[in-house]
Design a protein around this motif. Structure first.
Motif, PDB file in Angstrom:
ATOM      1  N   ASN A  48       7.850  11.268  -4.702  1.00 40.63           N
ATOM      2  CA  ASN A  48       7.883  10.902  -6.111  1.00 40.63           C
ATOM      3  C   ASN A  48       7.025   9.657  -6.367  1.00 40.63           C
ATOM      4  N   PRO A  49       6.062   9.728  -7.290  1.00 33.41           N
ATOM      5  CA  PRO A  49       5.193   8.578  -7.548  1.00 33.41           C
ATOM      6  C   PRO A  49       5.946   7.320  -7.987  1.00 33.41           C
ATOM      7  N   GLU A  50       6.983   7.472  -8.798  1.00 32.20           N
ATOM      8  CA  GLU A  50       7.743   6.301  -9.238  1.00 32.20           C
ATOM      9  C   GLU A  50       8.466   5.642  -8.063  1.00 32.20           C
ATOM     10  N   LYS A  51       9.021   6.469  -7.183  1.00 30.40           N
ATOM     11  CA  LYS A  51       9.701   5.923  -5.997  1.00 30.40           C
ATOM     12  C   LYS A  51       8.704   5.270  -5.049  1.00 30.40           C
ATOM     13  N   ASN A  52       7.497   5.813  -4.986  1.00 33.84           N
ATOM     14  CA  ASN A  52       6.471   5.210  -4.135  1.00 33.84           C
ATOM     15  C   ASN A  52       6.055   3.839  -4.636  1.00 33.84           C
ATOM     16  N   ILE A  53       6.000   3.669  -5.947  1.00 39.13           N
ATOM     17  CA  ILE A  53       5.704   2.348  -6.521  1.00 39.13           C
ATOM     18  C   ILE A  53       6.792   1.368  -6.101  1.00 39.13           C
ATOM     19  N   LEU A  54       8.044   1.766  -6.239  1.00 37.29           N
ATOM     20  CA  LEU A  54       9.167   0.912  -5.851  1.00 37.29           C
ATOM     21  C   LEU A  54       9.122   0.601  -4.357  1.00 37.29           C
TER      22      LEU A  54
ATOM     23  N   HIS B 130      -3.765 -22.536  -2.696  1.00 37.87           N
ATOM     24  CA  HIS B 130      -4.299 -21.249  -3.125  1.00 37.87           C
ATOM     25  C   HIS B 130      -3.199 -20.186  -3.125  1.00 37.87           C
ATOM     26  N   PRO B 131      -3.157 -19.368  -4.164  1.00 36.73           N
ATOM     27  CA  PRO B 131      -2.130 -18.317  -4.209  1.00 36.73           C
ATOM     28  C   PRO B 131      -2.424 -17.222  -3.188  1.00 36.73           C
ATOM     29  N   LEU B 132      -1.373 -16.578  -2.760  1.00 35.65           N
ATOM     30  CA  LEU B 132      -1.475 -15.464  -1.818  1.00 35.65           C
ATOM     31  C   LEU B 132      -0.900 -14.228  -2.495  1.00 35.65           C
ATOM     32  N   ILE B 133      -1.692 -13.181  -2.576  1.00 39.66           N
ATOM     33  CA  ILE B 133      -1.239 -11.932  -3.187  1.00 39.66           C
ATOM     34  C   ILE B 133      -0.961 -10.935  -2.071  1.00 39.66           C
ATOM     35  N   LEU B 134       0.269 -10.457  -2.017  1.00 40.20           N
ATOM     36  CA  LEU B 134       0.697  -9.481  -1.018  1.00 40.20           C
ATOM     37  C   LEU B 134       0.805  -8.129  -1.703  1.00 40.20           C
ATOM     38  N   GLU B 135       0.044  -7.165  -1.208  1.00 43.07           N
ATOM     39  CA  GLU B 135       0.021  -5.835  -1.815  1.00 43.07           C
ATOM     40  C   GLU B 135       0.736  -4.827  -0.930  1.00 43.07           C
ATOM     41  N   GLY B 136       1.527  -3.962  -1.567  1.00 44.57           N
ATOM     42  CA  GLY B 136       2.178  -2.868  -0.870  1.00 44.57           C
ATOM     43  C   GLY B 136       1.590  -1.553  -1.303  1.00 44.57           C
ATOM     44  N   HIS B 137       1.484  -0.612  -0.357  1.00 46.41           N
ATOM     45  CA  HIS B 137       0.906   0.706  -0.619  1.00 46.41           C
ATOM     46  C   HIS B 137       1.765   1.778   0.041  1.00 46.41           C
ATOM     47  N   THR B 138       1.618   3.015  -0.403  1.00 45.13           N
ATOM     48  CA  THR B 138       2.254   4.171   0.228  1.00 45.13           C
ATOM     49  C   THR B 138       1.242   5.306   0.281  1.00 45.13           C
ATOM     50  N   ASP B 139       1.650   6.414   0.902  1.00 42.46           N
ATOM     51  CA  ASP B 139       0.809   7.607   0.845  1.00 42.46           C
ATOM     52  C   ASP B 139       1.137   8.370  -0.437  1.00 42.46           C
TER      53      ASP B 139
ATOM     54  N   LEU C  55       7.533 -19.798  -1.191  1.00 37.82           N
ATOM     55  CA  LEU C  55       7.690 -18.607  -2.026  1.00 37.82           C
ATOM     56  C   LEU C  55       6.820 -18.669  -3.272  1.00 37.82           C
ATOM     57  N   LEU C  56       6.667 -19.858  -3.838  1.00 40.24           N
ATOM     58  CA  LEU C  56       5.872 -19.999  -5.060  1.00 40.24           C
ATOM     59  C   LEU C  56       4.387 -19.744  -4.836  1.00 40.24           C
ATOM     60  N   GLN C  57       3.936 -19.833  -3.591  1.00 42.76           N
ATOM     61  CA  GLN C  57       2.531 -19.568  -3.285  1.00 42.76           C
ATOM     62  C   GLN C  57       2.243 -18.067  -3.213  1.00 42.76           C
ATOM     63  N   MET C  58       3.287 -17.263  -2.980  1.00 41.47           N
ATOM     64  CA  MET C  58       3.098 -15.830  -2.755  1.00 41.47           C
ATOM     65  C   MET C  58       3.474 -15.002  -3.977  1.00 41.47           C
ATOM     66  N   HIS C  59       2.673 -13.987  -4.244  1.00 43.53           N
ATOM     67  CA  HIS C  59       2.892 -13.065  -5.345  1.00 43.53           C
ATOM     68  C   HIS C  59       2.774 -11.645  -4.798  1.00 43.53           C
ATOM     69  N   THR C  60       3.658 -10.751  -5.215  1.00 36.32           N
ATOM     70  CA  THR C  60       3.659  -9.389  -4.683  1.00 36.32           C
ATOM     71  C   THR C  60       3.293  -8.373  -5.754  1.00 36.32           C
ATOM     72  N   ARG C  61       2.679  -7.276  -5.274  1.00 33.80           N
ATOM     73  CA  ARG C  61       2.346  -6.146  -6.143  1.00 33.80           C
ATOM     74  C   ARG C  61       2.560  -4.871  -5.354  1.00 33.80           C
ATOM     75  N   GLY C  62       3.172  -3.894  -5.981  1.00 30.72           N
ATOM     76  CA  GLY C  62       3.339  -2.588  -5.374  1.00 30.72           C
ATOM     77  C   GLY C  62       2.456  -1.580  -6.078  1.00 30.72           C
ATOM     78  N   PHE C  63       1.627  -0.888  -5.324  1.00 31.75           N
ATOM     79  CA  PHE C  63       0.680   0.055  -5.908  1.00 31.75           C
ATOM     80  C   PHE C  63       1.040   1.514  -5.658  1.00 31.75           C
ATOM     81  N   GLY C  64       2.012   1.768  -4.789  1.00 35.01           N
ATOM     82  CA  GLY C  64       2.294   3.162  -4.449  1.00 35.01           C
ATOM     83  C   GLY C  64       1.052   3.792  -3.869  1.00 35.01           C
ATOM     84  N   ASP C  65       0.698   4.986  -4.354  1.00 36.55           N
ATOM     85  CA  ASP C  65      -0.516   5.642  -3.870  1.00 36.55           C
ATOM     86  C   ASP C  65      -1.670   5.527  -4.873  1.00 36.55           C
TER      87      ASP C  65
END
Length: 73
Positions: free
Chosen positions: A31-37, A18-27, A58-68
């Protein structure tokens, strides 16, 4: 956090197909663009940690950055 990731990795290793999705968030400060990064980098660091310390492929994990854009609270 290491203890929580240890318990999570045991669960993840129980489902290797099963794939694993790792999500990143900020407050919403800065800068919104820097927060996404920044949020993407946070998710990538957890991916590296889980791979190097807990041997999750590594192939099981997928990352996404959402910022705020997708608040967790």
């Amino acid at each position: 956090m290491n203890e929580l990731l240890h318990f999570a990795s045991r669960f993840i290793n129980s489902f290797p197909d099963h794939p694993l999705i790792l999500e990143g968030h900020t407050d919403n400060k800065g800068n919104p663009e820097k927060n996404i990064l920044l949020s993407q980098q946070r998710a990538e660091q957890i991916k590296i940690f889980l791979n190097e310390i807990h041997f999750i492929p590594l192939l099981q994990m997928h990352t996404r950055g959402f910022g705020d854009t997708v608040p967790v609270a």
